[in-house]
Design a protein around this motif. Sequence first.
Motif, PDB file in Angstrom:
ATOM      1  N   SER A  68       0.831  -1.204   0.000  1.00 10.90           N
ATOM      2  CA  SER A  68       0.000   0.000   0.000  1.00 10.90           C
ATOM      3  C   SER A  68       0.866   1.255   0.000  1.00 10.90           C
ATOM      4  N   ARG A 114      -3.617   6.156  -1.029  1.00  8.78           N
ATOM      5  CA  ARG A 114      -4.662   5.375  -1.698  1.00  8.78           C
ATOM      6  C   ARG A 114      -5.106   4.189  -0.853  1.00  8.78           C
ATOM      7  N   ASP A 115      -6.314   3.772  -1.057  1.00  8.34           N
ATOM      8  CA  ASP A 115      -6.823   2.488  -0.566  1.00  8.34           C
ATOM      9  C   ASP A 115      -6.522   2.265   0.922  1.00  8.34           C
ATOM     10  N   ARG A 147     -15.079   1.492   8.908  1.00  3.39           N
ATOM     11  CA  ARG A 147     -14.425   0.736   7.840  1.00  3.39           C
ATOM     12  C   ARG A 147     -13.413  -0.245   8.418  1.00  3.39           C
ATOM     13  N   SER A 199     -13.160  -9.168   7.859  1.00  2.00           N
ATOM     14  CA  SER A 199     -12.992  -9.655   6.495  1.00  2.00           C
ATOM     15  C   SER A 199     -11.498  -9.656   6.140  1.00  2.00           C
ATOM     16  N   ALA A 215      -8.476  -7.534   0.694  1.00  2.90           N
ATOM     17  CA  ALA A 215      -8.879  -7.813  -0.682  1.00  2.90           C
ATOM     18  C   ALA A 215     -10.400  -7.885  -0.798  1.00  2.90           C
ATOM     19  N   ILE A 216     -11.046  -8.571   0.143  1.00  2.00           N
ATOM     20  CA  ILE A 216     -12.505  -8.701   0.094  1.00  2.00           C
ATOM     21  C   ILE A 216     -13.176  -7.346   0.279  1.00  2.00           C
ATOM     22  N   GLU A 217     -12.559  -6.493   1.100  1.00  2.50           N
ATOM     23  CA  GLU A 217     -13.140  -5.171   1.332  1.00  2.50           C
ATOM     24  C   GLU A 217     -12.849  -4.193   0.203  1.00  2.50           C
ATOM     25  N   GLY A 218     -12.161  -4.653  -0.811  1.00  7.89           N
ATOM     26  CA  GLY A 218     -11.971  -3.829  -1.994  1.00  7.89           C
ATOM     27  C   GLY A 218     -10.743  -2.943  -1.992  1.00  7.89           C
ATOM     28  N   TYR A 219      -9.815  -3.237  -1.092  1.00  9.10           N
ATOM     29  CA  TYR A 219      -8.572  -2.459  -1.085  1.00  9.10           C
ATOM     30  C   TYR A 219      -7.559  -3.164  -1.987  1.00  9.10           C
ATOM     31  N   ALA A 220      -7.307  -2.543  -3.106  1.00  9.32           N
ATOM     32  CA  ALA A 220      -6.374  -3.173  -4.047  1.00  9.32           C
ATOM     33  C   ALA A 220      -4.953  -3.051  -3.531  1.00  9.32           C
TER      34      ALA A 220
END
Lengths: 299, 391
Positions: A161, A165-166, A188, A195, A198-203
């Motif tokens: 990271s 971002r993210d 969040r 979770s 990745a599942i939470e949408g953090y690339a």
Amino acid sequence: MNQPLDVVRAALSTTPREREYLELDTTGWSDSDKALACAELVSAAKTGDWRVPAVLWTVLGGSKLENTLKDLLNAAPPRVRVEAGWELLRLLQDSFKVQLGDILRRGQLDRHGLIRAFDLLLASGGEHAVLDLIEHMTSEDARTAAIERLWSWRRYDQYPSVWWRDLGLLKRTLEIPNPSFRRPALKRLGALLQSSPAIEGYAPVAPQAIPAALLAAMQDVDKGRGPIPEPLLAALGEAEKQALLIYAADVARNRDVPRGVLYVGRLGGTEHRDLLEWAAAHRVPAFAQAGAQALSELD
Amino acid sequence: MNRDQAAKPVTKQEPARPSAESFLPLQMKHEIAEASYPKQVQMLTPPVPAQMGGPAWDGGEETTVQMQAVQYHLAMSGTLSGTIPGTTGSLSVTPVLQPTDDPNNFTGSKGAYETNFDTVKGNISQRGGTPDQVSNFNGKKGVWYSRWGVAALQTDADAAKGEFETIRQDLVAIFPDDSPSSGGGHLYTGYAGGGSGRQRAEAMATTENANPTNQAAGLTHRTLERTLVGNLFDGVAQNKRDPNEQKLWIPYNGSQASQWWSQVSAAYANTFVGEVHAHVDIGLPYYVSKVGQGKTTPERQAMTAELQDCIKLHPSVFRDDELPRVATLMGEGKVTQLTVHLRVECAPGNIKTASPSIPGTSVANAAQLVDLINAQVRSQASVADILPNIT
């Protein structure tokens, strides 16, 4: 009515396949009854009944319980040692929670002390206690340390990271103590804990240079003078504006940069009014002035 | 302390603190949570804790600001909930200091502060401070000592943080230029083989500042204790072995003095630009001595994984407090590299040194930075190097 010793022997006569755990109702038992029961239970443990350590809490307390569990850990059949270890861990967890919980809730330690204390709670399996504390602490410094250690404990800082971002931006947002930033970020974080990134949408984001437009705007936050240059903001995309907002709030709160307040007002509007009000009430004139200016621009 | 002792405090039962939480009915908590900040302050103001509403050290203004800070902490906690199940209980606290302790009675501390104060005043003049700045500074001499000492001696950590922060901000407001030049920031940690990271950091800063090239360019290297704000209270709180001597000093342990250092070191680290120098001393014999305590020598020597785990940067103020800030600055491109001046004592007489540099672009957060430093430490010391500590 059954005698206490009969009750204990009846329970022990069952096998773990019949009853996974022992349950003793010790209501009305005298101290000597409990002592006799304890002796019977420990004897059973030493011959291999691994259900015993968990039930010792009902007949022993304080240092006697701790010492008995340690004895079983050191000298009992292997399966019993394992269970004795678990009960000792529970004892330690309770002890840490009682002894450290109140101190931590109020932030009664310097930062290094806070970090050591949260690491201790986490290492002893007290993740839930840390989550409780994050929710209920009255010290924002302590909350910051708790979030940081929980983050590290879950190894989120090993996830690829960058701060703007993210996942990196979520972490940076969590470091800002004002509720308008921290509260939604904590929600969040709560979802993340249930979770995975990745599942939470953090690339995952590979190391890379900060976008030039964002860097230029950051430099203006740090060193600029006068009104915020509109061309700097116009050059930013929405995601970059969000990163700049978090940066500005962070340096205002955590690095003594008053100009960050102006940027929060400009980019965050009424949503982050609490930070502007914090600045307006600041004892350092530059902050008070920036806060007042930003508030006047909102109204 | 064992559990029995914990259940029956024999020293001091911490009194129920008059926090805003305990005074507030649930409905009012919700109202406060929804209110604006000035309104929150107003709503929370009436129950002033006796300890906080004590002497008005400087005309009362600071006391008010401090109260606001504490109340703000409370307001920001959102729901302002009370008891946490399982995390509250009776605390047993050793009464190191009494609330009546007057910092002026600690003559050793006061003398050290006065010496520091004169040094800092001289430094302000030397750095081009105006007569007004020097005069403003001079006028704060007694006030700051009293406020600092009272915060260290008579308050809890949160209240002390608020007080210390106002002192730091006062000083910064008088003379803002207190940061090292780009490339001149020094941090330190540890003690090994008769030397310390601090000694090396200060020696290097002195050498660099004496360098005519740096002088001509106006470049300054600083350690925390050579900033004005750090110098002011350097050595003012001390732990002395002799109880009679200790009476003259505000203790470091057992008072809130460590809060000051936590705050000023964080503020100092936040000013870094360019290359940062970290002088890291690691004394491995101490850590090795803790591996396998109670086991035989051959058993301890066979604990390879545990021994390997000794060879790293151990928890410290430097690792846990300052490095995360450096890592953040690296991620922002402000700190371009961290040069770690390592001094690793593998065993008595076996000291290895190296000065690797870690580029800022390779670091996104503190954990990654610590990993990179650990890799450097492990490149210097091996299990074979530390085995002689087990005899």
